[in-house]
Motif scaffolding. Structure first.
Motif, PDB file in Angstrom:
ATOM      1  N   GLY A 153      79.613  55.956  -3.606  1.00  0.00           N
ATOM      2  CA  GLY A 153      78.430  55.289  -2.185  1.00  0.00           C
ATOM      3  C   GLY A 153      76.940  55.303  -2.928  1.00  0.00           C
ATOM      4  N   GLN A 154      76.796  56.709  -3.309  1.00  0.00           N
ATOM      5  CA  GLN A 154      75.590  56.783  -2.784  1.00  0.00           C
ATOM      6  C   GLN A 154      75.267  56.034  -4.302  1.00  0.00           C
ATOM      7  OE1 GLN A 154      75.506  61.189  -3.229  1.00  0.00           O
ATOM      8  NE2 GLN A 154      75.092  61.156  -1.153  1.00  0.00           N
ATOM      9  N   GLN A 155      75.828  55.909  -5.573  1.00  0.00           N
ATOM     10  CA  GLN A 155      75.729  55.274  -6.962  1.00  0.00           C
ATOM     11  C   GLN A 155      75.199  53.827  -6.770  1.00  0.00           C
ATOM     12  OE1 GLN A 155      78.576  56.091  -9.962  1.00  0.00           O
ATOM     13  NE2 GLN A 155      76.643  54.752 -11.725  1.00  0.00           N
ATOM     14  N   CYS A 156      76.229  53.227  -5.946  1.00  0.00           N
ATOM     15  CA  CYS A 156      75.929  52.104  -5.561  1.00  0.00           C
ATOM     16  C   CYS A 156      74.612  51.452  -5.202  1.00  0.00           C
ATOM     17  CB  CYS A 156      77.811  51.708  -5.279  1.00  0.00           C
ATOM     18  SG  CYS A 156      77.483  49.500  -4.183  1.00  0.00           S
ATOM     19  N   GLU A 157      74.140  52.561  -3.765  1.00  0.00           N
ATOM     20  CA  GLU A 157      73.108  52.271  -3.133  1.00  0.00           C
ATOM     21  C   GLU A 157      71.949  52.516  -3.852  1.00  0.00           C
ATOM     22  OE1 GLU A 157      71.481  53.907   1.103  1.00  0.00           O
ATOM     23  OE2 GLU A 157      73.333  54.800   0.170  1.00  0.00           O
ATOM     24  N   SER A 158      71.835  53.424  -4.939  1.00  0.00           N
ATOM     25  CA  SER A 158      71.259  53.857  -5.264  1.00  0.00           C
ATOM     26  C   SER A 158      70.628  52.696  -6.761  1.00  0.00           C
ATOM     27  CB  SER A 158      70.605  55.056  -6.271  1.00  0.00           C
ATOM     28  OG  SER A 158      71.089  56.151  -5.397  1.00  0.00           O
ATOM     29  N   GLU A 159      71.808  52.148  -7.253  1.00  0.00           N
ATOM     30  CA  GLU A 159      71.809  50.575  -8.474  1.00  0.00           C
ATOM     31  C   GLU A 159      71.685  49.913  -6.841  1.00  0.00           C
ATOM     32  OE1 GLU A 159      75.580  50.245 -10.854  1.00  0.00           O
ATOM     33  OE2 GLU A 159      75.175  52.477 -11.545  1.00  0.00           O
ATOM     34  N   HIS A 160      71.988  49.119  -6.524  1.00  0.00           N
ATOM     35  CA  HIS A 160      71.361  47.786  -5.015  1.00  0.00           C
ATOM     36  C   HIS A 160      69.797  48.117  -5.536  1.00  0.00           C
ATOM     37  CE1 HIS A 160      70.362  45.951  -1.291  1.00  0.00           C
ATOM     38  NE2 HIS A 160      71.130  45.011  -2.727  1.00  0.00           N
ATOM     39  N   ASP A 161      69.134  48.936  -4.607  1.00  0.00           N
ATOM     40  CA  ASP A 161      68.180  49.593  -4.227  1.00  0.00           C
ATOM     41  C   ASP A 161      66.644  49.005  -5.727  1.00  0.00           C
ATOM     42  OD1 ASP A 161      68.776  50.668  -1.600  1.00  0.00           O
ATOM     43  OD2 ASP A 161      68.398  52.781  -1.549  1.00  0.00           O
TER      44      ASP A 161
END
Length: 169
Positions: A153-161
């Motif tokens: 989830g953190q990876q997905c959020e960071s990639e999106h950001d």
């Protein structure tokens, strides 16, 4: 020549000179239009090249950001795996202690009541040891699943950001 002939020649010369001036004006106008068209085409091409360069720069920025996020997520997974290994070791020590407790509860005695109490205590200790082992196993699996989900989830959020962040150039 008679007067008419001179007038006709003069009139033809005048019409011819007007025609030549007109044609010269048209050729100058065509040349200016061609120059302006070439400048516009050159400007369009320059804008296209600059746009492509900026698009490549943005794509490179995004790819770099994604790679940094992936590397950070891999570090987090490594840390979580190390924590899980430590928890496994602690769980194994706890199971060993529970097994030792179950073994020491059953002491030899000559009194039949003491023997019965010892056997009941041994069974209870073994049941508690089994429950503890299942609990540790379940907790380990839950912790691993939580760590995987949290990191993903953190990876997905960071990639999106990183993708939606405006470029810094």
């Amino acid at each position: 020549m008679n007067g008419w002939g001179v007038r006709v020649i003069g009139l033809l010369a005048m019409v011819g000179s007007y025609w030549l001036v007109y044609e010269h004006g048209r050729s100058v106008e065509r040349a200016e239009a061609a120059t302006m068209s070439a400048q516009r085409d050159s400007g369009d091409r320059l804008a296209e090249v600059l746009g492509e360069r900026d698009a490549r720069k943005e794509e490179n920025r995004r790819e770099t950001a994604k790679e940094e996020v992936r590397a950070h997520a891999q570090e987090q997974r490594t840390i979580a795996d190390a924590g899980a290994a430590s928890a496994d070791a602690a769980g194994q020590r706890l199971r060993d202690e529970a097994g030792k407790l179950a073994a020491t509860v059953s002491c030899p005695a000559t009194d039949p009541d003491a023997i019965a109490r010892g056997q009941a205590a041994t069974r209870a200790a073994m049941v508690l040891s089994g429950l503890l082992e299942r609990s540790v196993d379940t907790n380990r699996e839950l912790a691993k699943a939580y760590d995987r989900a949290r990191i993903a989830g953190q990876q997905c959020e960071s990639e999106h950001d990183a993708l939606v962040r405006s470029p810094a150039y």
